[in-house]
Design a protein around this motif. Structure first.
Motif, short mmCIF file in Angstrom:
data_model
loop_
_atom_site.label_atom_id
_atom_site.label_comp_id
_atom_site.label_asym_id
_atom_site.label_seq_id
_atom_site.Cartn_x
_atom_site.Cartn_y
_atom_site.Cartn_z
N ALA A 97 0.84 -1.17 0.16
CA ALA A 97 -0.02 0.14 0.01
C ALA A 97 0.94 1.25 0.11
O ALA A 97 0.40 2.34 -0.55
N THR A 98 2.08 1.35 0.71
CA THR A 98 2.88 2.36 0.68
C THR A 98 3.42 2.44 -0.70
O THR A 98 3.74 3.76 -1.15
N ARG B 91 2.10 2.05 -3.55
CA ARG B 91 1.13 2.41 -4.41
C ARG B 91 0.38 3.91 -3.78
O ARG B 91 -0.45 4.43 -4.38
N ALA B 92 1.09 4.25 -2.71
CA ALA B 92 0.47 5.54 -2.33
C ALA B 92 0.59 6.88 -3.24
O ALA B 92 -0.31 7.36 -3.17
N GLU C 39 0.47 6.84 -6.21
CA GLU C 39 -0.58 6.79 -7.30
C GLU C 39 -2.19 6.87 -6.67
O GLU C 39 -2.77 7.57 -6.95
N ASN C 40 -2.38 6.29 -5.58
CA ASN C 40 -3.75 6.26 -4.86
C ASN C 40 -3.86 7.61 -3.93
O ASN C 40 -5.19 8.06 -4.07
N HIS C 41 -3.05 8.02 -3.30
CA HIS C 41 -3.18 9.30 -2.48
C HIS C 41 -2.48 10.54 -2.86
O HIS C 41 -2.47 11.24 -2.19
N LEU D 248 1.32 6.56 3.55
CA LEU D 248 0.25 6.49 4.12
C LEU D 248 0.11 7.30 5.49
O LEU D 248 1.07 7.43 5.99
N GLU E 58 -5.26 5.27 6.78
CA GLU E 58 -5.24 4.51 5.50
C GLU E 58 -4.77 3.20 5.70
O GLU E 58 -5.29 2.34 4.88
N HIS E 59 -3.66 3.21 6.37
CA HIS E 59 -3.01 1.82 6.28
C HIS E 59 -3.93 0.75 7.33
O HIS E 59 -4.04 -0.49 6.64
N TYR F 12 -6.42 -0.44 4.56
CA TYR F 12 -5.84 -1.54 3.74
C TYR F 12 -5.67 -2.84 4.30
O TYR F 12 -6.21 -3.87 3.72
N SER G 196 -7.70 -6.30 3.15
CA SER G 196 -6.92 -7.51 2.91
C SER G 196 -7.06 -8.44 3.96
O SER G 196 -6.32 -9.42 3.91
#
Lengths: 946, 353
Positions: A208-209, A211-212, A214-216, A221, A225-226, A229, A233
């Motif tokens: 997630a980090t 992709r942060a 891109e996503n955020h 994060l 947000e973490h 995620y 999952s």
């Protein structure tokens, strides 16, 4: 600007009265203590002539002009100086300058001293509050820093014994395959499962980090947000609520829930910790089994793109490299977690120490103020406390030494003048003046060839007395010296010297040892500076006097040869007229006394009241008619072992001896009450049989009143002559008469018998004997004796000039835990007795130590309780808690409640039992109010001049 | 009893070098350079004002006897009568002595030889007045016929002419504690009234004059080493003063300066040797000797040090100080410590302290 000289006159009568009193305290008795009318008139004349008020009369002035009239010796001058000090001391206290210098404050002495005391008490109160504040601070700090500390040490506490997981574990695929395995597992299984779930949550976090951006649109994060995620999952069936996860993360690590984690080592560490929290919550495993730092970054399966993203320069710059990141992960925050408590606690400890030091200074100020002007209420409160403890029966030697006092009295022996008359009979001796009448008569009788005849004159008989002193408080010596004072009062010149072990080295009391140590030339009742005087020096100038040796002769006789040591015998030959007086009763006389009489060639008599008759009997008739020689001749005529019996028969068996000695002829003390036996005065108890035998001997030697007197003295560990007389004069027998009255034959007889006991000569109770002696008293008599000793502390303030200071062991446990022997050594070593100031300071210091220890104990208990609470409390909010998780917390809370209830009950109990005892602070406040209300602002200085 | 009497001594200036003093009719040089502090001066004033004997005690060598000479000089008196007591001294010995043996012998010889004994054999011819007796007679002066006749018949009057007018004097009775206690007891009334009798003369109490003027009243100074205790009755009739040893260097410097000036020496400060001596002397005093040296020993040591012929030479100071032992140390037990005392002395340290 120098202060103007103190111009003040004192009343002559007051001065003379004080001087007489001080002389009395220093051992001048009877007429020797009093200032004669001529001396009073002379003082008045001198003061009128030099007009002290006009030119400024300070202590030096009075000393300069009155010493020549009043003080015939240096010791008398010291007495005059002390009397002046007493009179001028209040004047000095009223002087604002001096007091201001001493205390550093302004205003007059009285209110300031009270203010000092109140400030001191406030300090004490502040100290208590300060300690409590420090304790609260510590607890709060621990509570606040607890998570940090716990986190910092989690990796150590939860460290797995095997750092590198087995290869099999590394190949555990993503997913929840090991998460919800319900099978009971061993430690290895649990470790594998925990690592698998950590690996999973860590991979989620890292992915997630990565992709942060891109996503955020950010480099990393936020914890919320973490958590989202991780919840997304989560494996099926797990408690995957994003809010719960976010709250658990926030509780575990102090990072704002909506602030992005940094692209640095700290951010990575936060990410890993949060991943660990997610693993714990999602798996339901115990917190101690989850170690987010046990899994290396390289072991986390990540897509290639994600791994590439995490390999960006900013991550590398922050140590984003996998291995360095792993190594650095526990660094910064954990160090901060270690340093932060120290940074907070240490200042708190320093502040607390400063506070305590301030409180200690305050206590010292109180002690100083009390020493200068002890408030009567405080003294009374202390006294009540002490009396109560004493009444409870605490052994006086278990406590601390305090100063007390014995009231001074003239313990004069009253001896009928007619008894002393024969002793003062002048002797006839030739002079250098011609007797004309006899010479002329002789010339006429011899028809003009006669030598001139010289006149004879009558010379006053004077005595030189050497008294053996076995200890400083040797009662026998004190009694003998008191007895000899009677000689002086009727004008018989007597010069008395003490000696310790060798009569050839006499003790001369040269002066006062210190300001606190009273000096007493005549009786030497207290330790004073001494010097030695050789007997041969006396022989050169006082050989014409009659020598009286007062001793039992133990130090003179060689017990192996049974003869007086030749050097000793030789030392006394310079005095043709000599005699020995022994405290051994005639019934115990034997070979020892015969040897003394034979080798010293002198008569042996009693040292008791019968000494007057014995001295008159010895009477130093013309040479060759010495009465003791008849008995020696009889002994010499007897065979071997019968010599002593023959001597005794010739000494005690005659009609003259029967008349002279009376009932004393049959008096015997016994073997056990003899100073020659060293075991009797040792602290080790003799065999029980000997103790019983001793009790019988004591009962026989002392009458019932004497036993009462003897036992009452055991309330105090030392045996002091002044205390002995005071107790004897204070206690009354069944007939209502005092056990001892000066001059009363029965009382004097009791004193004689007491004084001859070995421990009364040694001046201290053997440890084993004291409880026996005291226990032999009736309970009522015990209480009376204890009260009598207790009262000595009541009036012994520093200003009480007519009280003689003594040392006492007070049962209040606390200050000055000095073993009794140590005190004795101190006194033997020439140290002055404890002044009140020192005692108060020591008491304050001990009180401070005790309080500090108690408060430190409270702080430690609170800290321990807080720590235990933190450790035992559940780790964080969870959807489901086992009841057992709260068990430790509940026990802790219950224990705290019970402790609080006990503390409250104790307070209530004390309040109920001591309701009548007002607090010192309240007393001081009342006293201050009263002082303010009654104090006259401009009280006129005392005009004491007459 | 005028109030001025209580200032008579302290109000007088220090005696000059030219003051004359006769001790038992012989010119004396003593009493110069004495240093009396305030307490001593006050005691002398009180003794004069109260007309009582001054009893002076103190360690040997502290200047008790010298005080009498100094008082006489400062009061401007020309006569001092001195008597030292011995173990056989009787009270009457302080007033007069009567040579009865010589009179007895003269009477025998005269009867045998048929001659007239000297002085017609009267008792007055065999009487010699001693210190206290002389002082009392001089205080009265030959004002009355009977007194004049009395004195006129005493040829052995101290070997000199009787003063024409009454005059004051100082009587020093030295070491009274060496005499028996009877001496003190026998002196009580005589010291109080300053009157005495001579039974051998078979006359009334002497003198019968109305009294003595305050200025002529003799001041009696009695010294004692306190070896024996004096009777209380005697003590009560005296004014006492104890001379303490001056333990500070400045007081010792003052004494030495005064002594140097009194001996006609150089004025001003002390020479280095004297400063060294003071430092060494204080070192000894503080060493708790069995018999610490006094002022007299200090003066002896000073003379020894200045006259040993090595001053200005190269003899080390320690060596010169070592030679002072006989002047400063009197007891054998102290002599044993003497070398270590000299060795431990650090010149210049003690005096500064």
């Amino acid at each position: 600007m120098t202060a103007a000289p103190e111009i003040r006159a004192i009343a002559l009568e007051s001065l003379l009265e004080a001087y007489e009193r001080v002389r009395g305290l220093r051992g001048y008795s009877g007429a020797g203590r009093r200032v004669t009318i001529d001396q009073r008139l002379d003082c008045g004349r001198v003061l009128a002539a030099v007009r002290p008020g006009a030119e400024g009369a300070d202590k030096a002035f009075y000393l300069r002009y009155l010493t020549p009239i009043l003080a015939e010796t240096r010791q008398a001058r010291a007495a005059l100086e002390q009397a002046l000090d007493e009179l001028l001391r209040p004047v000095a206290k009223e002087s604002g300058d001096d007091q201001g210098k001493k205390t550093g404050g302004g205003g007059s002495g009285g209110p300031r001293s009270w203010r000092e005391k109140v400030v001191g008490l406030a300090d004490g109160l502040g100290r208590r509050l300060g300690v409590l504040a420090v304790a609260a601070l510590l607890v709060a700090g621990l509570a606040w820093l607890g998570p940090s500390v716990r986190s910092a040490f989690d990796h150590w506490i939860n460290r797995a014994p095997v750092r590198d997981p087995p290869p099999a574990a590394r190949q555990v695929p993503d997913g929840a395959d090991g998460v919800a395995d319900p099978r009971p597992a061993g430690a290895a299984d649990i470790r594998q499962r925990s690592q698998a779930i950590v690996r999973h949550t860590l991979s989620v976090a890292l992915l997630a980090t990565a992709r942060a951006p891109e996503n955020h649109g950010r480099a990393s994060l936020t914890p919320r947000e973490h958590a989202a995620y991780q919840a997304a999952s989560a494996p099926p069936g797990a408690a995957a609520d994003a809010g719960v996860l976010a709250a658990a993360m926030a509780a575990d690590w102090p990072h704002h829930i909506d602030r992005p984690m940094g692209v640095n080592a700290e951010g990575l560490a936060t990410l890993r910790r949060h991943a660990g929290v997610a693993a714990r919550v999602l798996s339901g495993l115990p917190a101690m089994t989850i170690d987010p730092f046990a899994v290396g970054i390289d072991d986390v399966p990540l897509p290639a793109a994600a791994a590439e993203a995490l390999a960006r320069p900013e991550w590398r710059a922050a140590g984003g490299d996998a291995e360095p990141l792993a190594a650095a992960a526990p660094g910064g925050p954990q160090l901060a977690a270690l340093v932060l408590p120290a940074a907070l606690v240490l200042p708190a400890v320093v502040v607390g120490c400063v506070f305590l030091a301030g409180a200690r200074r305050g206590r010292r100020r109180i002690a100083a103020a009390f020493a200068a002007d002890p408030p009567p209420e405080v003294a009374a409160a202390l006294r009540r406390e002490a009396e109560e403890a004493f009444r409870r029966g605490a052994g006086p030697d278990a406590g601390e030494p305090r100063s007390a006092a014995v009231p001074f009295r003239d313990w004069e022996v009253v001896v009928p003048r007619r008894q002393l008359g024969p002793l003062a009979r002048p002797r006839s001796e030739p002079t250098r003046r011609l007797d004309e009448r006899r010479s002329v008569a002789a010339v006429l009788a011899s028809e003009g060839c006669a030598p001139p005849l010289f006149r004879r004159r009558r010379r006053l008989t004077s005595y030189l007395v050497l008294v053996r002193r076995m200890s400083e408080n040797d009662h026998e010596r004190h009694r003998v010296r008191r007895f000899l004072d009677a000689f002086r009062r009727v004008g018989i010149p007597v010069q008395v010297y003490d000696y310790a072990t060798d009569p050839r080295r006499l003790i001369v009391y040269a002066g006062r040892r210190s300001e606190n140590q009273p000096w007493n030339e005549e009786s030497g009742e207290t330790s004073a500076e001494t010097r030695s005087l050789r007997l041969e020096d006396l022989a050169h100038r006082q050989a014409a006097e009659r020598l009286i040796l007062v001793t039992d002769g133990l130090e003179l006789v060689d017990p192996l040869r049974m003869q007086v040591r030749p050097a000793m015998a030789e030392a006394f030959r310079s005095w043709p007229e000599r005699m020995l007086l022994t405290p051994t009763p005639p019934g115990d006389w034997g070979e020892h006394e015969m040897v003394l009489a034979r080798d010293l060639d002198c008569a042996v008599g009693r040292s008791t009241a019968g000494a007057l008759d014995d001295i008159a009997w010895a009477a130093w008739r013309e040479a060759g008619e010495m009465p003791h020689r008849d008995a020696l001749k009889a002994a010499a005529a007897a065979r071997g072992g019968e010599a002593a019996d023959a001597w005794l028969r010739a000494t005690l068996g005659t009609a003259e001896a029967e008349t002279r000695l009376g009932a004393d002829r049959e008096l015997w003390r016994g073997r056990l009450l003899n100073f020659a036996d060293p075991t009797i005065v040792a602290d080790l108890p003799p065999p029980p049989a000997a103790v019983g035998e001793l009790a019988v001997a004591l009962t026989r030697w002392l009458d019932q009143d004497g036993l009462d007197w003897h036992g009452a003295l055991a309330a105090y560990p030392d045996i002091r002559p002044d205390l002995t007389l005071h107790v004897g004069a204070s206690l009354r027998n069944g007939a209502g008469k005092p056990l001892f009255t000066p001059g009363d034959p029965a009382g004097e007889k009791r004193l004689e018998r007491l004084a001859s006991l070995p421990w009364f000569r040694a001046g201290r109770w053997p440890e084993w004997l004291r409880p026996i002696a005291f226990g032999a008293l009736l309970p009522a008599r015990q209480v009376e004796a204890r009260r009598l000793v207790s009262r000595l502390f009541a009036a012994g303030g520093p200003g009480a000039a007519d009280w003689r200071r003594i040392e006492a062991w007070w049962p209040r446990v606390g200050a000055l835990r000095v073993p009794r022997d140590a005190v004795s050594v101190e006194l033997i070593g020439g140290q002055p007795p404890e002044p009140l100031q020192r005692l108060l300071e020591a008491a304050a210091a001990a009180e401070w130590r005790r309080t500090a220890l108690r408060q430190a104990g409270v702080v430690a208990a609170l800290a321990a309780w807080g720590l235990a609470f933190y450790v035992l409390a559940p780790g964080g909010p969870g959807p489901e808690r086992h009841a057992g998780e709260w068990q430790g917390t509940l026990v802790l809370l219950l224990g705290a409640l019970v402790g609080l209830a006990g503390w409250g009950l104790r307070r209530l109990w004390r309040a109920a039992t001591e309701a009548d005892r007002r607090s010192i602070g309240r007393l001081l406040r009342e006293r201050r109010t009263e002082a303010r209300a009654t104090a006259a602002p401009d009280a006129p200085a005392r005009d004491l001049r007459k | 009893m005028a109030n001025d009497d209580f200032r008579r001594f302290s109000s007088r200036p220090e005696p000059g070098l030219d003051s004359e003093l006769y001790e038992n009719r012989a010119l004396s040089n003593r009493g110069r350079g004495y240093v009396a502090d305030e307490s001593l001066a006050a005691a002398v004033d009180v003794a004069i004002g109260l007309r009582r004997p001054l009893l002076v005690s103190g360690d040997p060598g502290s200047g008790k006897t010298e005080l009498g000479y100094y008082v006489a000089r400062r009061l401007g008196l020309r006569h001092l009568h001195y008597h030292v007591c011995k173990s056989g001294t009787e009270a009457v010995d302080l007033f007069y002595s009567y040579d009865s043996v010589r009179r007895f012998r003269d009477a025998q010889l005269a009867s045998v030889q048929g001659l007239t004994p000297p002085g017609d054999g009267k008792a007055s011819g065999y009487i010699r007045y001693e210190a206290l007796g002389r002082a009392i007679l001089e205080a009265y002066g030959p004002r009355t016929p009977e007194l004049a006749a009395y004195i006129g018949g005493v040829p052995q009057y101290a070997g000199g002419a009787f003063p024409a007018a009454a005059c004051g004097s100082v009587v020093v009775i030295d070491e009274i504690d060496k005499a028996s206690r009877d001496v003190c007891n026998d002196l009580l009334r005589e010291l109080e009234d300053l009157r005495f009798t001579v039974p051998e003369l078979q006359t009334p109490e002497l003198p019968s004059a109305p009294g003595i003027a305050a200025a002529d009243r003799p001041l009696v100074v009695v010294t004692t080493n306190s070896e024996t205790q004096l009777p209380d009755a005697f003590l009560r009739r005296c004014v006492y003063v104890h001379i303490d040893f001056p333990e500070d260097a400045e007081a010792l410097r003052r004494i030495l300066r005064s002594k140097v000036a009194a001996e006609g020496g150089r004025p001003g400060g002390l020479v280095q040797d004297e400063e060294d001596l003071i430092a060494f002397f204080l070192h000894i005093r503080r060493s708790k000797l069995e018999k610490p040296p006094g002022v007299a020993e200090l003066l002896d040591a000073r003379r020894t040090l200045l006259n040993d012929g090595t001053q200005g030479g190269r003899t080390p100071l320690q060596e010169r100080l070592r030679r002072l032992g006989p002047a400063l140390i009197k007891l054998r037990i102290d002599r044993d410590r003497w070398p270590s005392l000299v060795a431990t002395h650090q010149p210049g340290k003690t005096a500064a302290a």
